[in-house]
Design an enzyme around this catalytic site. Structure first.
Site, short mmCIF file in Angstrom:
data_model
loop_
_atom_site.label_atom_id
_atom_site.label_comp_id
_atom_site.label_asym_id
_atom_site.label_seq_id
_atom_site.Cartn_x
_atom_site.Cartn_y
_atom_site.Cartn_z
N GLN A 196 0.83 -1.22 0.00
CA GLN A 196 0.00 0.00 0.00
C GLN A 196 0.86 1.26 0.00
OE1 GLN A 196 -3.13 0.47 -0.56
NE2 GLN A 196 -3.44 -1.73 -0.81
N SER A 197 2.04 1.19 -0.58
CA SER A 197 2.95 2.34 -0.57
C SER A 197 2.37 3.55 -1.30
CB SER A 197 4.26 1.92 -1.24
OG SER A 197 5.00 3.05 -1.63
N ASN A 198 2.39 4.69 -0.62
CA ASN A 198 1.99 5.94 -1.28
C ASN A 198 3.03 6.38 -2.29
OD1 ASN A 198 -0.41 6.38 0.28
ND2 ASN A 198 0.91 6.93 2.00
#
Ligand SMILES: Cc1ncc(COP(=O)(O)O)c(C=O)c1O
Length: 338
Positions: free
Chosen positions: A75-77
């Protein structure tokens, strides 16, 4: 800040970002409590990453790159922001993400795929050797005739930090044009790169506010060391008249269970701000930091002065994978107050 050594800056972010007063929280604590909406920097609400990418991708293009490679959690921004910028500029994106391919894409990963990024799933053990993975992916890109540019996790380099030098300069300009003269500006720390940029920008622009970071994952000592090292390397590499401050102010103790592990009280903080002010935080970064800020203000409302500004660094899409826990919280608890 005119120096020939800076990498070229791309115009990617919608700036200046607005500064809003949080009316109900201000009344509750008897201070002027504001939020600077860096979650609205654009390019798919890519938060603090867009500011960093203005310089990182500026350097990539200067070096003739056609492929951006980065890494992070599922879920890396940062991965999503790199995917969005690559699609916007007609570049390729390759992402090394920690975790297994899920049956159904969600949140940031869904957007990465939608934006056409190549996603490479890494085991915990592979991710622990991420530099080797990034070198292998770079070699593969070169083997296909491409030209890679590697952006480390969170865009955490002295080049990325320049984005928050620019943010501090923007804030100083907003204050000159009537925004409140903040006593304290607070920001969420993962690497500490954004805070390092703010601290440099404070020195270069004459911004009076104290810059305070809230680490959400790593121990404060590690974040502090990274900030000091980043300021030193930026000063040396770009000929900037900045130096690490004697004290790097950090609000410690709100790392909770670590980066991927979210507690109900952190989710409850998100519910509170959404209901009281109509602003949505993210669970992994800003929700945790805001819980820390509210907790400190409850103990001593004036400890950060009378005028406080929290920089909202974005991340809203990682809320959606928490839909089940949030649903339980919302159904079971009508009124949440941290
Ligand atoms: C939403 C959000 N806020 C804050 C941060 C922290 O940024 P930095 O690594 O510059 O401390 C991140 C970085 O991962 C982020 O995604």
């Amino acid at each position: 800040m005119v120096t020939p050594k800076l990498p070229p800056r791309l115009n990617l972010a919608d700036t200046p970002t607005p500064i809003l007063k949080l009316e109900r929280l201000s009344a509750r604590f008897g201070i002027e409590f504001h939020v600077k909406r860096d979650d609205l920097t654009g390019l798919l609400e890519s938060g603090n990453k867009v500011r960093k990418l203005e310089f990182l991708v500026g350097e990539a293009l200067e070096q003739g790159a056609d492929t951006l490679i980065t890494c992070g959690t599922l879920q890396s921004n940062c991965c999503r922001a790199v995917s969005a910028v690559a699609a916007r500029l007609g570049l390729k994106a390759v992402l090394a993400v920690k975790g297994e391919k899920p049956a159904v894409y969600d949140g940031n990963l869904l957007l990465d795929k939608l934006l056409g990024a190549q996603v490479v799933y890494c085991s915990e053990a592979e991710f622990a050797q991420i530099d080797q993975v990034l070198s292998r992916l770079s070699a593969e890109v070169r083997g296909r005739g491409g030209r890679p540019y590697v952006i480390p996790e969170s865009g955490a380099t002295e080049v990325g930090a320049l984005g928050y030098v620019a943010c501090a300069q923007e804030l100083a300009e907003q204050i000159r044009h009537g925004a409140p003269a903040f006593d304290t500006v607070m920001i969420t720390d993962f690497s500490g790169g954004s805070q390092a940029g703010l601290l440099m920008g404070k020195q270069l622009s004459g911004l009076a506010a104290e810059i305070v970071g809230i680490p959400i994952a790593d121990p404060a000592a590690r974040v502090r060391d990274y900030i000091t090292a980043t300021i030193r390397s930026a000063a040396a590499r770009f000929d900037l008249a900045v130096e690490p401050p004697k004290t790097v102010h950090l609000v410690d103790g709100y790392q909770g269970l670590g980066r991927g592990q979210i507690r109900d009280e952190e989710l409850a903080t998100i519910v509170t701000l959404a209901r009281e002010e109509g602003i949505v935080l993210d669970p992994v970064y800003t929700g945790k930091a805001f819980l820390g800020l509210l907790d400190r203000l409850r103990r001593d409302p004036k400890q950060f002065g009378n005028r406080v500004c929290f920089i909202h660094t974005g991340g809203v899409f990682s809320l959606f994978p928490f839909r089940e826990r949030l649903s339980r919280l919302l159904d079971g608890t009508a009124e949440q107050s941290p």
